[in-house]
Design an enzyme around this catalytic site. Structure first.
Site, PDB file in Angstrom:
ATOM      1  N   HIS A 121     -26.405 -81.726  16.336  1.00  0.00           N
ATOM      2  CA  HIS A 121     -25.618 -82.758  17.009  1.00  0.00           C
ATOM      3  C   HIS A 121     -26.182 -82.913  18.423  1.00  0.00           C
ATOM      4  O   HIS A 121     -26.725 -81.969  18.999  1.00  0.00           O
ATOM      5  CB  HIS A 121     -24.164 -82.284  17.058  1.00  0.00           C
ATOM      6  CG  HIS A 121     -23.177 -83.294  17.536  1.00  0.00           C
ATOM      7  ND1 HIS A 121     -23.012 -83.586  18.876  1.00  0.00           N
ATOM      8  CD2 HIS A 121     -22.273 -84.062  16.870  1.00  0.00           C
ATOM      9  CE1 HIS A 121     -22.053 -84.488  19.006  1.00  0.00           C
ATOM     10  NE2 HIS A 121     -21.595 -84.803  17.808  1.00  0.00           N
ATOM     11  N   ASP A 198     -23.216 -73.269  17.104  1.00  0.00           N
ATOM     12  CA  ASP A 198     -22.227 -74.344  17.172  1.00  0.00           C
ATOM     13  C   ASP A 198     -21.401 -74.283  15.891  1.00  0.00           C
ATOM     14  O   ASP A 198     -21.887 -74.606  14.807  1.00  0.00           O
ATOM     15  CB  ASP A 198     -22.963 -75.672  17.306  1.00  0.00           C
ATOM     16  CG  ASP A 198     -22.060 -76.895  17.188  1.00  0.00           C
ATOM     17  OD1 ASP A 198     -20.858 -76.730  16.888  1.00  0.00           O
ATOM     18  OD2 ASP A 198     -22.565 -78.021  17.368  1.00  0.00           O
ATOM     19  N   GLN A 201     -18.348 -77.531  12.963  1.00  0.00           N
ATOM     20  CA  GLN A 201     -18.188 -78.020  11.591  1.00  0.00           C
ATOM     21  C   GLN A 201     -17.940 -76.908  10.578  1.00  0.00           C
ATOM     22  O   GLN A 201     -17.515 -77.180   9.458  1.00  0.00           O
ATOM     23  CB  GLN A 201     -19.447 -78.805  11.180  1.00  0.00           C
ATOM     24  CG  GLN A 201     -19.677 -80.065  11.972  1.00  0.00           C
ATOM     25  CD  GLN A 201     -18.599 -81.107  11.756  1.00  0.00           C
ATOM     26  OE1 GLN A 201     -17.986 -81.169  10.694  1.00  0.00           O
ATOM     27  NE2 GLN A 201     -18.369 -81.947  12.741  1.00  0.00           N
ATOM     28  N   LYS A 224     -10.969 -80.021  15.148  1.00  0.00           N
ATOM     29  CA  LYS A 224     -11.545 -79.916  13.805  1.00  0.00           C
ATOM     30  C   LYS A 224     -10.720 -78.952  12.941  1.00  0.00           C
ATOM     31  O   LYS A 224     -10.948 -78.837  11.742  1.00  0.00           O
ATOM     32  CB  LYS A 224     -12.975 -79.391  13.868  1.00  0.00           C
ATOM     33  CG  LYS A 224     -13.885 -80.051  14.876  1.00  0.00           C
ATOM     34  CD  LYS A 224     -14.481 -81.335  14.396  1.00  0.00           C
ATOM     35  CE  LYS A 224     -15.581 -81.785  15.362  1.00  0.00           C
ATOM     36  NZ  LYS A 224     -16.149 -83.079  15.022  1.00  0.00           N
ATOM     37  N   CYS A 362     -24.049 -88.958  15.890  1.00  0.00           N
ATOM     38  CA  CYS A 362     -24.538 -88.168  17.032  1.00  0.00           C
ATOM     39  C   CYS A 362     -25.618 -87.187  16.597  1.00  0.00           C
ATOM     40  O   CYS A 362     -25.687 -86.052  17.089  1.00  0.00           O
ATOM     41  CB  CYS A 362     -23.394 -87.441  17.731  1.00  0.00           C
ATOM     42  SG  CYS A 362     -22.248 -88.532  18.572  1.00  0.00           S
TER      43      CYS A 362
END
Length: 404
Positions: A121, A198, A201, A224, A362
């Site tokens: 991203h 990261d 997700q 999220k 993104c």
């Protein structure tokens, strides 16, 4: 075992209509929906004990402080951090990444290298480009193949004593690929590099144990995870957080201030300048309570069923191509239909009450790799159903016929 009927009653928004049609929400990779239990916690905070935290001696301040720090402890337990002060409240994953990137200005110099994966991203690309611009370090990209899988042999070859930091998403927001961070992390550590993952997700779909992973930094966003926007977390190993300088200056992050010199507060407050998003931190904890009630293992299993069900049916549509065909995936399907722009499909589906994402997500370098302007992305959550997928497929076929 997921009780889908019971779960869907927890989400009031799923009862609304869009353009006269029942809402089907397939944009969960962008933000998840919020259960009433979490909304009630937010209302309760503002109704009963809205006050600033840590410094007040009055009852409301003490209640707010305990609830906020309780949220931190829930995050610690959810990600299995060793200590609560290894959890830093942020405004979201992007904030957490920038905090670390700013701090690494002191640990990276000209000639050093930072490795990022090809499927990041923008939030996990731009801060490292800025770090390299500040320091003279070099940003290198771990390549992937047409299935959307990282080339681990190339990664091994790229690692050297010059590598100071490896950054990678746990799950690609554009492709759904689950990256092999259990391999990536120790390989980086073998050359003395730190690792930031990261987890924006991955954390809603996969049980994460930061101690077992032995990761140096892990970031996630509450929105999220069925929580509110504007709040997130950065996990950092205590040894790293102790070395990193503060990201911002102000109230709360200080121990002593004079005009001649300032000393900083202990962890985690060193990184939490100013009045925080108190209600957000409390609601973040409540959202994790909700997910724990259902169980991450049950969520992962059910969402995988939805992924397999939708994938098989989508592949029967003429001219449809899926991008991201890794064996290990979360419930994200990015696809295009030959000769049709993704935006046109998304617009027509919205008219039919179906919310999904179109564009580059993104992740422009991913789209450039596949030589496409963007994709249509359907991303599922545990409150979605196979019946919704069936209706989505019917509407998608109608849209395809209208546009060809």
């Amino acid at each position: 075992m997921i009780n889908i009927d019971k779960i869907r009653k927890d989400f009031p928004i799923l009862n609304r209509k869009v353009n006269g049609n029942p809402l089907i929400y397939f944009d969960n990779a962008a933000t998840s929906q919020t259960p009433k239990m979490v909304m009630d916690v937010i209302v309760d905070y503002y109704s009963n004990y809205n006050a600033n935290i840590h410094r007040g001696v009055h009852t409301l301040a003490q209640e707010a402080t305990e609830a906020y720090e309780g949220g931190r402890r829930k995050i610690q337990q959810f990600f299995n951090a060793a200590k609560s002060h290894e959890i830093i409240f942020t405004s979201g994953t992007t904030h957490g990444i920038n905090l670390v990137a700013q701090g690494f200005t002191h640990f990276v110099k000209e000639g050093d290298e930072v490795l990022v994966s090809a499927m990041e991203h923008h939030s996990n690309i731009v801060p490292w480009q800025m770090l390299c611009d500040r320091t003279g370090a070099t940003l290198k990209v771990i390549p992937m193949n047409k299935e959307g899988v990282l080339l681990m042999d190339k990664y091994q070859d790229m690692l050297s004593e010059k590598t100071k930091l490896v950054v990678c998403n746990h799950v690609s927001n554009a492709l759904g690929t689950i990256n092999p961070i259990e391999e990536i992390i120790p390989m980086a550590h073998a050359v003395g590099a730190a690792v930031l993952i990261d987890g924006a997700q991955s954390s809603p779909h996969i049980k994460v144990d930061v101690q077992k992973l032995d990761v140096d930094f892990y970031t996630a966003s509450a929105h999220k995870l069925c929580g509110p926007t504007g709040i997130g977390m950065l996990y950092g190993k205590e040894e790293w957080l102790a070395k990193l300088p503060p990201y911002q200056g102000g109230g709360e992050m200080i121990a002593e201030v004079t005009f001649e010199k300032t000393t900083y507060a202990d962890l985690p407050y060193k990184f939490e300048a100013g009045t925080p998003n108190i209600c957000g931190g409390i609601a973040f904890g409540a959202a994790l309570d909700y997910l724990n009630q259902i169980g991450l293992d049950a969520i992962e299993q059910y969402e995988h069923e939805l992924l397999e069900y939708a994938t098989k049916k989508l592949l029967k549509i003429d001219g449809l191509q899926i991008y991201g065909t890794a064996t290990d995936k979360t419930a994200v399907i990015s696809f295009n239909i030959k000769g049709i722009h993704p935006y046109d499909i998304g617009t027509l589906l919205d008219k039919m009450g179906i919310a999904l994402r179109t564009g580059h997500h993104c992740a422009q370098p991913v789209m450039d790799y596949f030589q496409i302007p963007g994709t249509i992305r359907a991303s599922f959550s545990f409150y979605n159903t196979k019946e919704e997928i069936d209706r989505f497929l019917d509407c998608l076929e109608k849209a395809r016929q209208m546009l060809t």
